[in-house]
Design a protein around this motif. Sequence first.
Motif, mmCIF file in Angstrom:
data_model
loop_
_atom_site.group_PDB
_atom_site.id
_atom_site.type_symbol
_atom_site.label_atom_id
_atom_site.label_comp_id
_atom_site.label_asym_id
_atom_site.label_seq_id
_atom_site.Cartn_x
_atom_site.Cartn_y
_atom_site.Cartn_z
ATOM 1 N N HIS A 1 0.822 -1.217 0.000
ATOM 2 C CA HIS A 1 0.000 0.000 0.000
ATOM 3 C C HIS A 1 0.850 1.259 0.000
ATOM 4 O O HIS A 1 0.592 2.187 -0.768
ATOM 5 N N ILE A 2 1.864 1.314 0.848
ATOM 6 C CA ILE A 2 2.650 2.557 0.933
ATOM 7 C C ILE A 2 3.395 2.812 -0.383
ATOM 8 O O ILE A 2 3.549 3.969 -0.796
ATOM 9 N N HIS A 3 3.787 1.720 -1.073
ATOM 10 C CA HIS A 3 4.436 1.894 -2.387
ATOM 11 C C HIS A 3 3.444 2.382 -3.450
ATOM 12 O O HIS A 3 3.862 2.908 -4.477
ATOM 13 N N LYS A 4 2.143 2.167 -3.209
ATOM 14 C CA LYS A 4 1.126 2.563 -4.198
ATOM 15 C C LYS A 4 0.657 4.004 -4.026
ATOM 16 O O LYS A 4 -0.128 4.497 -4.842
ATOM 17 N N TYR A 5 1.053 4.641 -2.918
ATOM 18 C CA TYR A 5 0.728 6.064 -2.775
ATOM 19 C C TYR A 5 1.246 6.803 -4.007
ATOM 20 O O TYR A 5 2.196 6.359 -4.657
ATOM 21 N N GLN A 6 0.622 7.946 -4.322
ATOM 22 C CA GLN A 6 1.113 8.772 -5.418
ATOM 23 C C GLN A 6 1.502 10.141 -4.901
ATOM 24 O O GLN A 6 0.596 10.920 -4.542
ATOM 25 N N PRO A 7 2.776 10.472 -4.819
ATOM 26 C CA PRO A 7 3.925 9.584 -5.090
ATOM 27 C C PRO A 7 4.086 8.511 -4.012
ATOM 28 O O PRO A 7 3.547 8.649 -2.913
ATOM 29 N N ASP A 8 4.830 7.465 -4.341
ATOM 30 C CA ASP A 8 5.191 6.358 -3.450
ATOM 31 C C ASP A 8 5.568 6.926 -2.069
ATOM 32 O O ASP A 8 6.450 7.789 -1.962
ATOM 33 N N GLY A 9 4.906 6.429 -1.018
ATOM 34 C CA GLY A 9 5.154 6.948 0.322
ATOM 35 C C GLY A 9 6.575 6.723 0.811
ATOM 36 O O GLY A 9 7.118 7.509 1.593
ATOM 37 N N ILE A 10 7.178 5.632 0.356
ATOM 38 C CA ILE A 10 8.578 5.361 0.750
ATOM 39 C C ILE A 10 9.504 6.383 0.079
ATOM 40 O O ILE A 10 10.449 6.894 0.697
ATOM 41 N N MET A 11 9.203 6.716 -1.174
ATOM 42 C CA MET A 11 9.972 7.750 -1.887
ATOM 43 C C MET A 11 9.789 9.115 -1.212
ATOM 44 O O MET A 11 10.755 9.878 -1.053
ATOM 45 N N THR A 12 8.559 9.427 -0.817
ATOM 46 C CA THR A 12 8.295 10.720 -0.154
ATOM 47 C C THR A 12 9.166 10.878 1.085
ATOM 48 O O THR A 12 9.760 11.940 1.312
ATOM 49 N N GLY A 13 9.262 9.788 1.872
ATOM 50 C CA GLY A 13 10.091 9.841 3.071
ATOM 51 C C GLY A 13 11.568 10.010 2.741
ATOM 52 O O GLY A 13 12.293 10.764 3.407
ATOM 53 N N LEU A 14 12.019 9.324 1.696
ATOM 54 C CA LEU A 14 13.433 9.416 1.310
ATOM 55 C C LEU A 14 13.766 10.833 0.838
ATOM 56 O O LEU A 14 14.792 11.405 1.221
ATOM 57 N N LEU A 15 12.879 11.399 0.025
ATOM 58 C CA LEU A 15 13.115 12.769 -0.477
ATOM 59 C C LEU A 15 13.150 13.769 0.668
ATOM 60 O O LEU A 15 13.953 14.706 0.666
ATOM 61 N N GLN A 16 12.278 13.562 1.646
ATOM 62 C CA GLN A 16 12.240 14.467 2.801
ATOM 63 C C GLN A 16 13.546 14.363 3.598
ATOM 64 O O GLN A 16 14.141 15.378 3.966
ATOM 65 N N GLU A 17 13.996 13.124 3.833
ATOM 66 C CA GLU A 17 15.239 12.909 4.595
ATOM 67 C C GLU A 17 16.434 13.523 3.856
ATOM 68 O O GLU A 17 17.359 14.048 4.472
ATOM 69 N N LEU A 18 16.398 13.449 2.510
ATOM 70 C CA LEU A 18 17.503 13.981 1.692
ATOM 71 C C LEU A 18 17.367 15.486 1.433
ATOM 72 O O LEU A 18 18.269 16.083 0.845
ATOM 73 N N GLU A 19 16.235 16.065 1.826
ATOM 74 C CA GLU A 19 15.930 17.483 1.531
ATOM 75 C C GLU A 19 16.042 17.756 0.024
ATOM 76 O O GLU A 19 16.614 18.755 -0.411
ATOM 77 N N TRP A 20 15.465 16.851 -0.760
ATOM 78 C CA TRP A 20 15.514 16.966 -2.223
ATOM 79 C C TRP A 20 14.130 17.246 -2.831
ATOM 80 O O TRP A 20 13.960 17.095 -4.047
ATOM 81 N N ASN A 21 13.149 17.648 -2.015
ATOM 82 C CA ASN A 21 11.829 17.910 -2.590
ATOM 83 C C ASN A 21 11.872 18.982 -3.677
ATOM 84 O O ASN A 21 11.161 18.887 -4.673
ATOM 85 N N GLY A 22 12.739 19.961 -3.489
ATOM 86 C CA GLY A 22 12.842 21.038 -4.473
ATOM 87 C C GLY A 22 13.520 20.633 -5.762
ATOM 88 O O GLY A 22 13.523 21.397 -6.729
ATOM 89 N N ASN A 23 14.094 19.424 -5.795
ATOM 90 C CA ASN A 23 14.804 18.967 -6.996
ATOM 91 C C ASN A 23 13.974 18.025 -7.870
ATOM 92 O O ASN A 23 14.442 17.584 -8.922
ATOM 93 N N VAL A 24 12.725 17.734 -7.438
ATOM 94 C CA VAL A 24 11.918 16.746 -8.168
ATOM 95 C C VAL A 24 11.374 17.344 -9.464
ATOM 96 O O VAL A 24 10.734 18.386 -9.455
ATOM 97 N N GLU A 25 11.639 16.659 -10.577
ATOM 98 C CA GLU A 25 11.017 17.040 -11.853
ATOM 99 C C GLU A 25 9.704 16.296 -12.035
ATOM 100 O O GLU A 25 8.696 16.857 -12.405
#
Lengths: 264, 264
Positions: free
Chosen positions: B103-127
């Motif tokens: 289920h968490i992988h099916k979030y849009q965007p993938d919830g696991i990816m959302t957490g990784l981007l937040q930890e990396l502070e890369w939200n502003g780099n997403v195309e």
Amino acid sequence: MSTTISDILQALKEPVDRIEAGVDVLCYGDPNDIVTGIATAFVASHDVIVRAKSLGVNLLITHEGLFYSHFGNKQLSAEDPVVREKQKFIEESGMAIFRYHDHIHKYQPDGIMTGLLQELEWNGNVEKHTSFVTILNFDNMTVHEVANHLKNKLNIQQVRVVGDTSMPCRRVGLLVGYRGGGEQVIPLYERENLDLIIYGEGPEWETPEYVRDAVFQKRKKALIVLGHAESEWPGMKYLVNWIQSEFPSIPVHFISEKPVFQIL
Amino acid sequence: MSTTISDILQALKEPVDRIEAGVDVLCYGDPNDIVTGIATAFVASHDVIVRAKSLGVNLLITHEGLFYSHFGNKQLSAEDPVVREKQKFIEESGMAIFRYHDHIHKYQPDGIMTGLLQELEWNGNVEKHTSFVTILNFDNMTVHEVANHLKNKLNIQQVRVVGDTSMPCRRVGLLVGYRGGGEQVIPLYERENLDLIIYGEGPEWETPEYVRDAVFQKRKKALIVLGHAESEWPGMKYLVNWIQSEFPSIPVHFISEKPVFQIL
């Protein structure tokens, strides 16, 4: 009398029963060509093929596939520029390339394992072979000592370990290639009463997590992960001696590759 | 009003369409029990379950399976002493354990990816996001700088790299978990015009060997391999905030684990 590619392939396949389905195939080259020289490698990287050409050989025997997949990559277009440039080089070089994976693993014992044991100088430690694991006996080497021996003999920069590195090991299971999956490996600890398992590659969340739990429960279990290529190139090096003894008049070389990963 | 385990599970599944087949299941516990506290983790190791118990929670949400397998290990006997001791502890603790993967992988965007981007502070780099890869833009960070950023933000001792570490990267593909397989990943370099791909885990003889060949051909391509857990724990940490905002009166914790491997 001249030896053809077909003669070599027949000799390589002859020691085991016929394999009906499998990946061992002459990817490039004419089976009726006369062999001028042979090279073996873990993987026919573009670099390896260039070096084979410069050695003057016309038959390269590779354990893993040419195009980055075990069964052949269906999604990878012939339009891919890396694939295209590699294909072009192979075609212009006239190099014959034979994938030699399933047959050598079917030798008894597994030919890739035989090469690894020889490189490690562990033939005297073998208790028994099965089709996918070899059981070894040691006189209380610690996990750390085993890891150092593996790194020195295989020229590996580092290995990945789960467990107490000061733990003495008496019974050790050794597996080559991608045989680290939990379904096969985890039951070996109990069935074979193993202290330590060493494998090439496997899923990170399976066997390693089992050993983590075992160690948390104060059980004396450990795991060393070598790397896929690191566990299999010795088998392809060993193959050189075997081919050379069968065909003493043909030059036969082993081509080594640098580790695929840098560590940062 | 009291919240049951069933209420939490419904809230966790609600954001995505019903998944007919899958691995997300309440492995232990009664769905009608009142939730006293919740913990999330990448994997419910024995150690993690003990720490969850000591935090006073009665629901543990784990991304990977309890018994060392994605689909459940059919070969692993209930007689295995590690499994038995872990099962006994869970049963005696009364801990409910929910596997929360699909289920968490099916979030849009993938919830696991959302957490990784937040930890990396890369939200502003997403195309853009697709179902399995996120495309990021950078202003010419080198591979080495990207690797250092990953190591610092995720507290990783080391990453594995293929390619020229001084190469500047503008377009980067990021994939979590075991999504490094060549069939999916290799075509992304061309299709998305990527300089660098970063993934959790994948077969060593597929994508890494493609990048090795690309680099040999003087193409500007690189790969960074993070580790499976290292790419996914941030998603389970991020989940804490989401659950906390939905259920503000229930204590919610993230339980981190040490890296499964030591490096020797």
